[in-house]
Design a protein around this motif. Structure first.
Motif, PDB file in Angstrom:
ATOM      1  N   GLY B  71       0.791  -1.225   0.000  1.00  0.00           N
ATOM      2  CA  GLY B  71       0.000   0.000   0.000  1.00  0.00           C
ATOM      3  C   GLY B  71       0.827   1.281   0.000  1.00  0.00           C
ATOM      4  N   ARG B  72       2.149   1.133   0.144  1.00  0.00           N
ATOM      5  CA  ARG B  72       2.997   2.331   0.079  1.00  0.00           C
ATOM      6  C   ARG B  72       3.091   2.785  -1.368  1.00  0.00           C
ATOM      7  N   VAL B  73       3.258   4.100  -1.572  1.00  0.00           N
ATOM      8  CA  VAL B  73       3.509   4.634  -2.914  1.00  0.00           C
ATOM      9  C   VAL B  73       4.916   5.219  -2.923  1.00  0.00           C
ATOM     10  N   GLY B 201      -2.208  11.544  -3.291  1.00  0.00           N
ATOM     11  CA  GLY B 201      -3.060  10.941  -2.261  1.00  0.00           C
ATOM     12  C   GLY B 201      -2.280  10.065  -1.299  1.00  0.00           C
ATOM     13  N   GLU B 202      -1.218   9.451  -1.793  1.00  0.00           N
ATOM     14  CA  GLU B 202      -0.377   8.623  -0.926  1.00  0.00           C
ATOM     15  C   GLU B 202       1.067   8.746  -1.412  1.00  0.00           C
ATOM     16  N   ASN B 247      -4.727   5.773  10.221  1.00  0.00           N
ATOM     17  CA  ASN B 247      -6.174   5.984  10.072  1.00  0.00           C
ATOM     18  C   ASN B 247      -6.707   5.008   9.021  1.00  0.00           C
ATOM     19  N   ASP B 248      -8.024   4.894   8.969  1.00  0.00           N
ATOM     20  CA  ASP B 248      -8.648   3.925   8.060  1.00  0.00           C
ATOM     21  C   ASP B 248      -8.802   4.538   6.654  1.00  0.00           C
ATOM     22  N   VAL B 249      -7.655   4.797   6.045  1.00  0.00           N
ATOM     23  CA  VAL B 249      -7.643   5.360   4.697  1.00  0.00           C
ATOM     24  C   VAL B 249      -6.460   4.753   3.951  1.00  0.00           C
ATOM     25  N   ARG B 250      -6.691   4.393   2.680  1.00  0.00           N
ATOM     26  CA  ARG B 250      -5.583   3.817   1.937  1.00  0.00           C
ATOM     27  C   ARG B 250      -5.739   4.069   0.439  1.00  0.00           C
ATOM     28  N   CYS B 251      -4.605   4.004  -0.213  1.00  0.00           N
ATOM     29  CA  CYS B 251      -4.571   4.141  -1.661  1.00  0.00           C
ATOM     30  C   CYS B 251      -4.748   2.749  -2.255  1.00  0.00           C
ATOM     31  N   ILE B 252      -5.742   2.580  -3.121  1.00  0.00           N
ATOM     32  CA  ILE B 252      -5.963   1.241  -3.672  1.00  0.00           C
ATOM     33  C   ILE B 252      -5.472   1.095  -5.113  1.00  0.00           C
ATOM     34  N   SER B 253      -5.202   2.205  -5.779  1.00  0.00           N
ATOM     35  CA  SER B 253      -4.577   2.104  -7.104  1.00  0.00           C
ATOM     36  C   SER B 253      -4.032   3.462  -7.511  1.00  0.00           C
ATOM     37  N   ILE B 254      -3.107   3.460  -8.452  1.00  0.00           N
ATOM     38  CA  ILE B 254      -2.674   4.738  -9.027  1.00  0.00           C
ATOM     39  C   ILE B 254      -2.807   4.658 -10.545  1.00  0.00           C
TER      40      ILE B 254
END
Lengths: 597, 597
Positions: B71-73, B201-202, B247-254
């Protein structure tokens, strides 16, 4: 990605009503192209384009070509199979001479077919385009032996073709060419040198590749009058005429490009190991003339790329605008409607469609002139058609490529943020299209050709002939009720063209630098006026069909409205180009190198 | 790749002579911006842009960002170090309030600085631009507690910022937003939903990321009046105010994009694991108003991107034209000269330079109005400046982005075939630039804002005020000998604008669809006229310097010629846009969905 649907209705309308298909197929040598044959060919081509070329276009972009360590160049998945199908279907020979295995159909018939190939896979289509151009050059300039040996396989597509002009120091300026050729005892030559930007210079879609290479003989004069043309195959032929020993030519790198990734752009090295075996094509030191046969053929084709890419961009944008729901209808307030209901989206789509139709009408009309010039028994008629072809070839290439690539770039806007995402596919068409104003002679080169060789050299004679014809169209338009906006648009355009022509003829004598600075604006002006002319003719033809109750009335009515839209949107810029022609040269002359900050 | 050189001479000239830097720095609250300070800031920014941001721009394009399995960018090489340097130098706070750690300098001073960042690395600069916009929004709308907690780190750049508006079904149409927020017992909220196209976003350039998210409260009304704004951090803060629990937020695609590869464009998912903790910013259901503070700030910045990218494209094209030797001088026949000697190459370069100067002059002048509106003690003066800002913000965004991206696309042509090869670098600028007419509101959205909210709503009052001011410039021009082409160009433009305004005010009442169809052409018309106005002012100022014997006479003379070139090349298209405004709507209205073939 939206599927491609060949725009057969538009194509047939323009072929029949604007380009005079009936008259062309009545010409001696063109009789094979009966209405049934033409319809069948276009149907088949549409299926082939949609079914074979379109599906592999994106893989071409994503995978591109690769130069392997052993010097081979690999092509994207599915391309080899598609090439086999293309060759087997006999598409390359469509308009090539029957004597060498072609079908000898008029250019007017092959032009919409090429448009479909370009719409669906431009990178792929650059290869057969090279075959066709090379076949023309060989047919006209090569010896019978060379023709018998090489031409049938080039026409069939069993072997590939390239044209080798550019070197690092010789791009637009071929006078700077350094590649050289030495005569060998057996009547062949040994070719040495490096060529860059060679499209399809190396690949394995075909079992051999026939390179045409510009090089200097030992005793050659300097400049472009010292260039000779050599045929240099990738593989020399064995006793049975089959590809045998590898010749001394190889690809040493391929370019990483903005677009057309499926087409390998090669740096070719000739003669690293003692000299590439080559044969002289035509007379010594007259290679550029022959290369120009190939190039003129290719230039028209690049103009068709503008229309083909523009058509596809329009189709994709229209499909998106029909399916994407966003916002409310600005007039009714209704929600849940596709964005095509928004006036500005409509405006963008019509501006794509209008440009495509104007380009297509001009190109098909030019193709008909080409056929008339080559086949018409009356020398006066043929001569006039040839003059039009000569005058308007730089417009067909220069203007249609400018308009076509701009249309692709603009089409991204219809998609909003999705247009910037590569998966949508429209970005590829914009990237692919960016080369068309550059290769086969930049827009600047086309404009210089237009202004220098095609207008000033003959004192503007053919251009005046064209202007008289434009005035006749205005007269015809005046007879049609409700055509006021079309009459006004074209009349203003013709006035601007006439004024610019006077200016140019005067400036050409005294103010050479100003005339050169005005060349590209003049090209845009003439292109716009030709576009307006064709859109006016489109409206006239559509009105005729409406009056006669022929065909689909709604379709014909939409063409009249499309012409009005063109007159409101594109025609008015002709007057702006006139102003640039007349007045940009003076300030421009004030800028020497030191004045650019 | 050509090195970047900050165009300090042009910038200072426009700041001083056109935008009125002296008057701005005399305003209460702007006194810190002394001439020495401004000069030092611009010098330092130029060095930072050329030395730190430009060198990592190409790596950004080639490497792009990557979403890892965890999930890291990740960002391109060197970007983390550059961000550290950027933060340490305090660049983000340049024009932000002193209270929160900024330097409180006028927008007029920060605008050229941002231009340099955009010229050298637009993808990178989108991140600090988000910080600045978010800081403005928080400063105006957030509670004191929120401000104290978040604002200093946003201003310093220790934490990053994002704005979360778009959802798959809600692009330009925010009324369709579905993300929702539920109040929690402790006064915070739990945010749920998916947002797309979230720039930066991330990433791991900063130790935390502050998301501002539009979402609906349970009892919210439908449409845009039911949107509330929430601050949702990537990491919640621990007792010491440091980033703690995730927090409950994540990047799911770029996204895989045409350009700005160095800037990750993320799909963000909120609340997959029970709800992302967020805080309400401002009042419930008034989130869009606050988001518009952020957006308006960002829109001006996107306009500056047009000028910055155009400047860089010009610099690259000029450098290439100076070093590339090809062909002979068309006039003298001399060989071995760079292509800059060809009139058409000169024409292309001047058309880049003229557009950049017109955009820059308009943007800096607008920045000065902005400062005047915020700081001038006389309410009449401040009010007028605010009206101009309001009227011309959609022009600054819509027109400068259209012109800027077109300039980048055109610049490729100067390079010929080399422009199509990615290594040359110009293609990246064209690809990067294609987003600017789309994000922060497409050109169509800007045009609707201009025509609807900024002109029709007030019956064209401010526009008439502007036209009067344009007429005053014409009067001033008439006093200058030899300014005939400039007078004529601007006078014709103002006539066209005036006529278009009458048409629009009439159409706005009765023919709403036609007015909407005319919006983008009207935006182009007004932008062109504003460009002509600024170029005329540039010529007047240059003439004043020449008459006074101030500074470099050759430079000032070149600016007068540049204005003449603008009047010959760009100004004439205003009349064409007028025609489109007046007459494209009627044929367009004839096209319903079925008429697009």
């Amino acid at each position: 990605m939206t599927e491609y649907a060949a725009p057969l209705r538009d194509m047939h309308f323009i072929l029949r009503e604007l380009a005079g298909l009936d008259a062309v197929t009545a010409l001696p040598g063109c009789e094979e192209a009966t209405p049934d044959v033409v319809e069948a060919i276009l149907d088949e081509a549409g299926k082939f384009a949609a079914g074979v070329l379109a599906p592999i276009n994106r893989a071409g972009d994503l995978q591109g070509c690769r130069l392997e360590a052993d010097g081979r160049v690999t092509t994207p998945e599915g391309w080899k199979e598609a090439w086999q199908q293309y060759v087997e279907a006999g598409w390359i020979g469509l308009s090539l001479p029957v004597d060498y295995g072609g079908q000898g159909l008029p250019k007017l018939v092959s032009t919409p077919v090429w448009e479909m190939w370009f719409s669906t896979n431009m990178a792929f289509t650059m290869l057969p385009q090279l075959n066709v151009s090379q076949a023309e050059a060989l047919r006209i300039a090569a010896s019978d032996t060379l023709k018998q040996t090489w031409l049938p396989k080039v026409v069939s597509g069993e072997w590939g073709s390239t044209m080798n002009l550019t070197e690092p120091q010789a791009g637009s300026d071929l006078a700077a060419t350094r590649a050289r050729a030495e005569p060998a005892a057996d009547g062949t030559y040994r070719v040495f040198g490096q060529k860059i930007f060679i499209s399809w210079g190396e690949h394995e879609l075909t079992e051999n590749i026939v390179h045409l290479v510009l090089a200097r003989l030992p005793d050659a004069p300097a400049g472009v009058k010292g260039l000779s043309l050599f045929l240099v195959p990738k593989f020399l032929l064995d006793a049975d005429g089959r590809p045998g020993a590898k010749n001394d030519v190889r690809c040493i790198s391929i370019e990483h490009k903005l677009g057309i990734h499926g087409s390998p752009t090669c740096t070719m090295s000739y003669g690293d190991a003692g000299g590439a075996v080559g044969w002289l094509v035509g007379e010594p030191n007259r290679g550029l003339e022959t290369m120009f046969i190939m190039m003129n053929e290719a230039r028209f084709g690049v103009g068709v790329q503008g229309a083909g890419l523009g058509e596809r961009a329009y189709q994709m944008a229209l499909a998106y605008a029909r399916e994407r729901v966003q916002g409310r209808d600005a007039i009714t307030g209704e929600a849940g409607k596709p964005i095509l209901c928004h006036p500005d989206v409509k405006r963008m789509l019509l501006s794509l469609r209008a440009r495509v139709m104007a380009m297509r009408a001009l190109l098909y009309t030019a193709a008909a002139w080409f056929d008339t010039a080559h086949h018409h028994p009356d020398a006066t008629v043929a001569g006039k058609a040839q003059r039009y072809v000569d005058l308007l070839m730089p417009v067909a290439k220069g203007w249609c490529t400018e308009v076509g690539q701009q249309a692709c770039w603009d089409a991204i806007q219809v998609f909003g943020g999705m247009g910037f995402v590569e998966e949508t596919g429209i970005a590829q068409f914009a990237r692919d299209s960016r080369i068309i104003t550059i290769y086969e002679g930049t827009t600047g080169i086309q404009a210089n050709d237009l202004v220098g060789r095609k207008i000033l050299r003959e004192g503007g004679e053919t251009l005046r002939e064209l202007i008289a014809e434009l005035r006749a169209t205005i007269t015809a338009l005046r007879a049609e009720p409700g055509f006021g906006p079309i009459v006004d648009g074209l009349a203003e355009n013709v006035g601007a063209l006439s004024e610019a022509t006077h200016w140019l003829l005067a400036a050409g004598k005294e103010r050479h630098a100003e005339a050169l600075a005005a060349a590209v604006p003049f090209l845009h002006l003439l292109g716009t006026v030709c576009g307006s002319w064709q859109m006016a003719r489109l409206a006239l033809a559509a009105r005729r069909c409406l009056a006669a109750g022929e065909g689909d009335a709604a379709y014909h009515a939409s063409l009249v409205e499309l012409a009005c839209f063109w007159m409101a949107t594109f025609a008015p810029h002709a007057a702006a180009h006139l102003r640039t022609v007349q007045s940009a040269g003076a300030p421009l002359a004030a800028f020497d190198d030191t004045a650019f900050y």
